[in-house]
Design an enzyme around this catalytic site. Sequence first.
Site, PDB file in Angstrom:
ATOM      1  N   HIS A  30       0.652  -1.418   0.149  1.00  0.00           N
ATOM      2  CA  HIS A  30      -0.116   0.168   0.015  1.00  0.00           C
ATOM      3  C   HIS A  30       0.907   1.394   0.020  1.00  0.00           C
ATOM      4  O   HIS A  30       0.948   2.306  -0.352  1.00  0.00           O
ATOM      5  CB  HIS A  30      -1.093  -0.171   1.131  1.00  0.00           C
ATOM      6  CG  HIS A  30      -2.555  -0.965   0.772  1.00  0.00           C
ATOM      7  ND1 HIS A  30      -2.108  -2.130   0.851  1.00  0.00           N
ATOM      8  CD2 HIS A  30      -3.443  -0.083   0.895  1.00  0.00           C
ATOM      9  CE1 HIS A  30      -3.794  -2.651   1.115  1.00  0.00           C
ATOM     10  NE2 HIS A  30      -3.985  -1.475   0.309  1.00  0.00           N
ATOM     11  N   LYS A  71      -9.376  -8.740   8.542  1.00  0.00           N
ATOM     12  CA  LYS A  71     -10.087  -8.641  10.388  1.00  0.00           C
ATOM     13  C   LYS A  71      -9.385  -7.646  10.858  1.00  0.00           C
ATOM     14  O   LYS A  71      -8.961  -6.785  11.090  1.00  0.00           O
ATOM     15  CB  LYS A  71      -8.666  -9.411  10.982  1.00  0.00           C
ATOM     16  CG  LYS A  71      -7.779  -9.930  11.299  1.00  0.00           C
ATOM     17  CD  LYS A  71      -7.600 -11.461  11.570  1.00  0.00           C
ATOM     18  CE  LYS A  71      -5.421 -10.904  11.898  1.00  0.00           C
ATOM     19  NZ  LYS A  71      -5.120 -11.972  12.350  1.00  0.00           N
TER      20      LYS A  71
END
Length: 189
Positions: free
Chosen positions: A37, A102
């Site tokens: 990212h 998560k």
Amino acid sequence: MEYKLKTPLTAADAARLRAGDTVLLSGVIYTARDAAHKRLCECLDRGEEMPIDVKDAVIYYAGPTPARPGQAIGACGPTTSYRMDAYAPRLLELGLRGMIGKGRRGDEVVDAMKKTGSVYFAAIGGAGALMASRVRTAQLVCYEDLGSEAIRRLEVEDMPLTVVIDSQGNNLYKEGPGAYLETIKTECP
């Protein structure tokens, strides 16, 4: 509700999902963790084109292990999503429609999701083998030097997910515990 969806994940697909819905997702998704990212955002900072098109795409926050012979991929469980919070709003503004991971997301990410009509799915933590069983093909896209954190293009079939934060900002992590406690009060007076 329970849905079967295919990628690309459209704005209309995302708009009908609500926190708590279950989804069996099929199609192309990409793996990317925090190092990838960061590099994607550095591409944008330099005015370069990113190596993947995030418009209506789904990114799975996972760093799969190497595949065993005859398998498309090794264990492929979700990683903790807040690690991507510094980068997610920027990718959402470019059209990223879904994120899989998560754990909780920061307020800035949730605000960006509401603004862009995106959703956050939870994958089953600790079940990397189950998630890998849904991967039909895996192909390295870029950042090979990152090892398991390189970006990979996965073709998945019926990957089991839960909508944790919907495009309206409803958040199962915040609302779910209270709803659960209310059911206990009514079932066990």
